[in-house]
Design an enzyme around this catalytic site. Structure first.
Site, short mmCIF file in Angstrom:
data_model
loop_
_atom_site.label_atom_id
_atom_site.label_comp_id
_atom_site.label_asym_id
_atom_site.label_seq_id
_atom_site.Cartn_x
_atom_site.Cartn_y
_atom_site.Cartn_z
CE LYS A 20 91.84 25.81 54.61
NZ LYS A 20 90.97 25.89 53.26
CB CYS A 58 93.19 23.90 45.76
SG CYS A 58 92.64 25.55 46.26
CE LYS A 95 88.64 17.49 48.70
NZ LYS A 95 88.39 18.20 49.81
C1 LIG Z 1 85.71 27.73 52.20
C2 LIG Z 1 86.23 26.49 51.51
C3 LIG Z 1 87.45 25.96 51.70
C4 LIG Z 1 88.13 24.74 51.36
N1 LIG Z 1 89.42 24.30 51.58
C5 LIG Z 1 89.98 23.28 50.89
C6 LIG Z 1 91.20 22.72 51.40
O1 LIG Z 1 92.00 23.58 51.96
N2 LIG Z 1 91.50 21.86 50.95
C7 LIG Z 1 90.75 20.96 50.54
O2 LIG Z 1 91.17 19.69 49.85
N3 LIG Z 1 89.42 21.18 49.95
C8 LIG Z 1 89.09 22.18 50.48
N4 LIG Z 1 87.76 22.67 50.18
C9 LIG Z 1 86.79 21.81 49.35
C10 LIG Z 1 85.96 20.97 50.22
O3 LIG Z 1 86.92 20.28 51.03
C11 LIG Z 1 85.29 19.93 49.60
O4 LIG Z 1 85.90 19.15 48.63
C12 LIG Z 1 83.95 20.86 48.46
O5 LIG Z 1 83.75 21.81 49.20
C13 LIG Z 1 82.97 20.01 48.17
O6 LIG Z 1 82.04 19.35 49.31
P1 LIG Z 1 80.81 20.14 50.02
O7 LIG Z 1 79.87 20.35 48.95
O8 LIG Z 1 80.45 19.40 50.99
O9 LIG Z 1 81.18 21.68 50.35
C14 LIG Z 1 87.18 23.91 50.64
C15 LIG Z 1 85.74 24.36 50.38
C16 LIG Z 1 85.49 25.63 50.93
C17 LIG Z 1 84.06 25.70 50.63
#
Ligand SMILES: Cc1cc2nc3c(=O)[nH]c(=O)nc-3n(C[C@H](O)[C@H](O)[C@H](O)COP(=O)(O)O)c2cc1C
Ligand SMILES: Cc1cc2nc3c(=O)[nH]c(=O)nc-3n(C[C@H](O)[C@H](O)[C@H](O)COP(=O)(O)OP(=O)(O)OC[C@H]3O[C@@H](n4cnc5c(N)ncnc54)[C@H](O)[C@@H]3O)c2cc1C
Ligand code: SF4
Lengths: 437, 424
Positions: free
Chosen positions: B45, B134, B172
């Site tokens: 995270k 983000c 990223k």
């Molecule tokens: C609740 C939540 C918190 C997230 N926090 C971060 C974060 O702290 N840092 C980050 O790079 N991406 C964060 N993301 C993005 C995810 O790492 C990922 O890139 C994004 O959700 C797409 O993947 P998925 O479709 O498998 O969820 C977050 C996503 C969610 C849903």
């Protein structure tokens, strides 16, 4: 091991529950909630990770799905057909609580495991030889599950069975509308294909081979000889023709041919699942009138309600609250003399009557075989069942028991679970290893 | 047995399945449980100056009884103290030396970057991931997608990081841009060893129609959040492929966005990802989903005789082309299998109202199976998409006698294209 005859009365039976098509399986698998710490898992005596195997069907990972099943239950293919899922996994599906029909777990399990058999997938290899050997008495579900697990640990195994066919009651007993004998044998052979399991059929223990001889041959013994012959009722007329044990009769028509052409009215005595199987089987075999005579009624019979519902639909009649007191007939039985029973199942004097029958099947229980181990010091027997601890160890070091001979007669899935767990305990005994090693 | 070992810009993991930087990779205890379940790596995270979150934080799309087909969040980066996070990274890495731990980082100044990179490397991180993605909250503070949307800023900060870092650096990327290419190239120009994408997509997941407040509701207000989950997969696949097929773009990709099972993961690998990251599906169903991913991937590799991931990473990239290079003379038509048709007529209504009016109900009433007027069928796929029975409608190639011809060839070289169908 002998081959089954090609002509068998059981072959006229059709599957009561049809297999799922790809489409149905996909729809059903996607309906599963993929619960965590799921109640269905706890309701399965072998603890199959049901949500995982179903999700794997949904993602198209059928091989992984089958492996998930076999990891817990090496007889998962037949259990998918013969398990009373209504009172096991499906009975505890959380959808029931929501008033939604439960996921068809049994059928999905059949879908995945049938694919494994069709494709010829094998998942397990025998462990490196430990030089230890285990003798297993009986070649039914308990012993097969135990032997397979023992082979994975690398112990050599010998199965001894007094019958010529293997698979135990899974082959000779379960209703052919669930599964026919050849499928049980195919499965048993698939289990044996792990290699290193010697099968000796036609060997009755201890008559053909004494306990002393077995102890000499093996480093540990596993008792999985199940239950014995049908119990008889010591009633006037009991030696008339046309009166026989239900389990014996079922074995005869599953492994060979029975001729029921002269039979108009059959009566089955009992209220358990063997009785329910027998009445349904007699109907399918073409007997016009089939009646079940039971001391209680539908609400307190030990047979499953869903089985009785099916029997009723197929045309079986019940003669509730009645108990046999004798048989009538000359040479061959023509009727069962009965007396009515009260709510507490006691006979009510003055209510004697006759129920016409030219075939009577006794389904009032099977003998317990505890006395077979009378010469094995340290193995305790209670009510005919072998006494063990939670993992199947008897009071005699190196002797373990599982399945019907231990639990008094449950289901195939219980025998598999107990056999598997006893094998793990035997492994620990033989190697001095931790139980979960 | 196929070898699943994955190498993304020098970050090695026993398999290509990583937790994305998000709540499932929030703490050491979680990441260790995930590794036990089978995950090959975890992007921690995002670490930075710990923040304070709001409640609630998530919203989801319900579709046909499935909750969470699309998911959105307004959560920020870690809210836990940095020293706790680094200690847990250290402990976890010590206990799982073969698994990959990537520290996701987001800070502002060059000095802060220097400091946090040193701490991450001291804790044993195998790689760094720079959160330039983000799309809520952090960007208002000049970080996250505020960086990712500006190629020059992206390149500059990546350059700083590369000055300080000794372990591989992944940038990223945010999908909240018109064209991903300049952003991937900026990261490469800054010296990044690889990129990961996509982060979440700017979104409003819904509106509470009785309270008149968008969701997720924080007291009387809400804000735009980041969209993710299965629904975003096509967007993510496109962005991954757009980078993978660009000749100038030469660094590895870690694919993210809407991955729910082994099949989704294979799609990302085929379009050029060396590893894949998952967030939403784990949030919805737990770490346990990875078992199926591993088995399914192994099975797929066995079926195709792939010994290692490199045998097929990017294998579908050459087939991703411009419209002008597609063979116009290639023709398919729909065929309905009468044996499996259940008679729902969904193909009929879809074709009539949404396509070319060429599937018809049998007026004689003799059959429930509709029929395809093949002279009119343009082979668009719509009927096959709406058909509920797998395999019932197939798109069958027809030999129309025309040799392959692309639009570009037609325009530039006058190659003959077949007559149009269904254009009355
Ligand atoms: C609740 C939540 C918190 C997230 N926090 C971060 C974060 O702290 N840092 C980050 O790079 N991406 C964060 N993301 C993005 C995810 O790492 C990922 O890139 C994004 O959700 C797409 O993947 P998925 O479709 O498998 O969820 C977050 C996503 C969610 C849903
Ligand atoms: C009619 C009937 C229908 C059933 N239907 C179902 C069903 O639908 N679903 C379900 O789950 N369960 C069903 N059961 C129960 C199930 O078949 C048993 O619980 C299960 O087979 C027990 O397995 P086991 O290995 O303990 O014993 P068994 O299956 O009984 O196997 C014991 C084996 O030991 C052998 N043996 C016995 N004595 C000796 C000896 N002295 N020496 C050598 N070998 C010996 C026997 O020949 C037999 O092969 C049914 C039972 C009956 C009777
Ligand atoms: S998921 Fe856990 S933390 Fe979130 S609202 Fe529910 S109980 Fe609270």
């Amino acid at each position: 091991m002998s081959k089954l005859p090609d002509v068998r009365s059981e072959l006229t039976f059709e599957d009561f529950k049809a297999a799922l098509t790809d489409h149905q399986a996909m729809v059903e698998a996607n309906r599963c909630l993929y619960c965590y710490d799921a109640p269905c898992i706890k309701a399965c005596p072998t603890g199959i990770d049901i949500p995982s195997f179903i999700r794997k069907i949904a993602t198209g990972n059928i091989r992984g799905s089958a492996k998930t099943i076999f990891d817990s239950n090496i007889l998962g293919m037949s259990c998918a057909r013969v398990c009373p899922v209504e009172v096991l996994c499906e009975g505890d599906c959380v959808d029931n609580a929501a008033g939604i029909p439960p996921i068809k777990i049994g059928k999905l399990q059949r879908y995945a495991t049938d694919r494994a058999f069709e494709a010829g997938w094998t998942f397990y290899q025998a462990g490196p030889d430990t030089g230890k050997s285990v003798g297993l008495i009986g070649a039914g579900p308990a012993s097969l599950a135990a032997a397979h697990r023992l082979r994975r640990f690398g112990h050599r195994c010998t199965l001894y069975d007094k019958r010529d066919v293997i698979g135990g009651l899974n082959t000779t007993g379960v209703a052919p509308h669930k599964m026919k004998a050849d499928r049980s044998i195919t499965e048993a052979e698939w289990v044996l294909s792990i290699g290193g399991i010697d099968v000796q059929t036609g060997v009755s223990i201890p008559d053909d081979l004494t306990w002393e001889q077995l102890n000499e041959r093996h480093d540990a013994l596993f008792l999985g000889f199940g239950l014995g012959a049908d119990s008889a009722l010591d009633l006037p007329g009991k030696d008339l023709d046309g009166i026989e044990g239900a389990v014996d009769f079922i074995e005869r028509f599953k492994l060979g041919v029975v001729d029921l052409s002269g039979v108009q009215r059959a009566v089955v005595l009992g209220g358990g699942n063997t009785a329910l199987d027998a009445v349904r089987e007699l109907i399918t075999l073409g007997v016009p009138h089939v009646t079940m005579v039971y001391r209680g009624d539908a609400s307190n019979m030990s047979g499953y309600a869903h089985e009785w519902d099916a029997a009723k639909t197929e045309g079986v009649r019940a003669h509730w609250n009645a108990q046999p007191i004798g048989y009538v007939g000359e040479g061959r039985v023509s009727a069962v003399r009965c007396i009515q029973t009260s709510a507490d199942k006691r006979p009510v004097p003055g209510t004697e009557h006759e129920v016409p029958a030219d075939l009577v099947l006794l389904a009032v229980g099977q003998a317990k075989l505890g006395e077979l181990v009378a010469r094995l010091d340290g193995v305790a027997v209670e009510w005919g069942c072998i006494v063990t601890d939670a993992v199947g160890a008897t009071g005699r070091p190196g002797v373990y028991a599982a399945g019907d001979c231990r639990n008094g007669g449950k289901e195939v899935v219980n025998a598999v679970a107990e056999g598997r767990d006893a094998a793990i305990a035997i492994h620990a005994y033989l190697t001095g290893a931790d139980q979960d090693a | 047995m196929p070898d699943l070992t994955s190498n993304t810009a020098g970050i090695i993991s026993p398999n290509p399945f990583w937790l994305a930087s998000a709540p499932p990779a929030n703490s050491g205890a979680q990441v260790q449980r995930a590794f036990d379940a089978g995950w090959g790596g975890a992007v921690w995270k995002t670490l930075g100056q710990p923040i304070q979150n709001v409640s609630s934080r998530f919203g989801a799309i319900q579709w046909m009884g499935q909750n969470g087909v699309g998911f959105n969040n307004i959560e920020l980066i870690t809210d836990r103290p940095l020293d706790v996070n680094f200690r847990e990274i250290y402990e976890t890495k010590k206990r799982y030396p073969k698994h990959a731990i990537i520290a996701s980082l987001m800070v502002e100044t060059r000095e802060e970057w220097r400091e946090i990179i040193k701490r991450a490397e001291d804790a044993g991180a195998d790689g760094l991931e720079l959160n330039f993605g983000c799309p809520h909250g952090m960007c208002e503070r000049g970080m996250g997608s505020a960086v990712g949307q500006e190629p020059r800023v992206n390149e500059r900060i990546t350059g700083w990081v590369k000055e300080f870092a000794n372990v591989p650096v992944l940038v990223k990327l945010t999908p909240n841009v018109g064209d991903i290419l300049p952003h991937g190239l900026a990261a490469q120009a800054g010296g990044a060893d690889g990129v990961s994408l996509i982060n979440t997509i700017k979104s409003i997941i819904g509106v509470d129609i009785d309270r008149f407040v968008p969701e997720p509701r924080v007291s009387t207000k809400s804000t735009n959040g980041g969209y993710c989950g299965a629904a975003v997969r096509p967007i993510a696949l496109h962005m991954v492929a757009a980078l993978a097929r660009e000749p100038q773009f030469q660094i590895p990709i870690s694919g993210i966005g809407g991955i729910t099972n082994w099949r989704d993961a294979v799609e990302f690998l085929l379009l050029g990802s060396s590893s894949v990251q998952v967030c939403t599906e784990v949030m919805l169903r737990g770490y346990r989903i990875v078992e199926d991913m591993i088995e399914g991937l192994e099975d797929y590799m066995r079926a195709h005789d792939f010994a290692r991931l490199d045998d097929f990473v990017g294998k579908a990239v050459p087939a991703y082309s411009e419209w002008g290079n597609l063979d116009i003379n290639f023709e398919t038509i729909a065929k309905i299998d009468p044996a499996s048709c259940i008679g729902c007529n969904r193909c009929v209504v879809a074709c009539h109202d949404g396509a070319h009016q060429c599937i018809h109900i049998d007026e004689s009433g003799k059959t429930h199976v509709p029929f395809v007027d093949e002279s009119e069928c343009v082979g668009c796929n719509l009927c096959q998409i709406v058909c509920p029975v797998p395999g019932c409608i197939s798109m069958v190639e027809v030999d129309n006698g025309y040799p392959p011809a692309t639009w570009n060839e037609h325009v530039n070289e006058g190659v003959q294209v077949r007559p149009k169908k269904g254009a009355h």
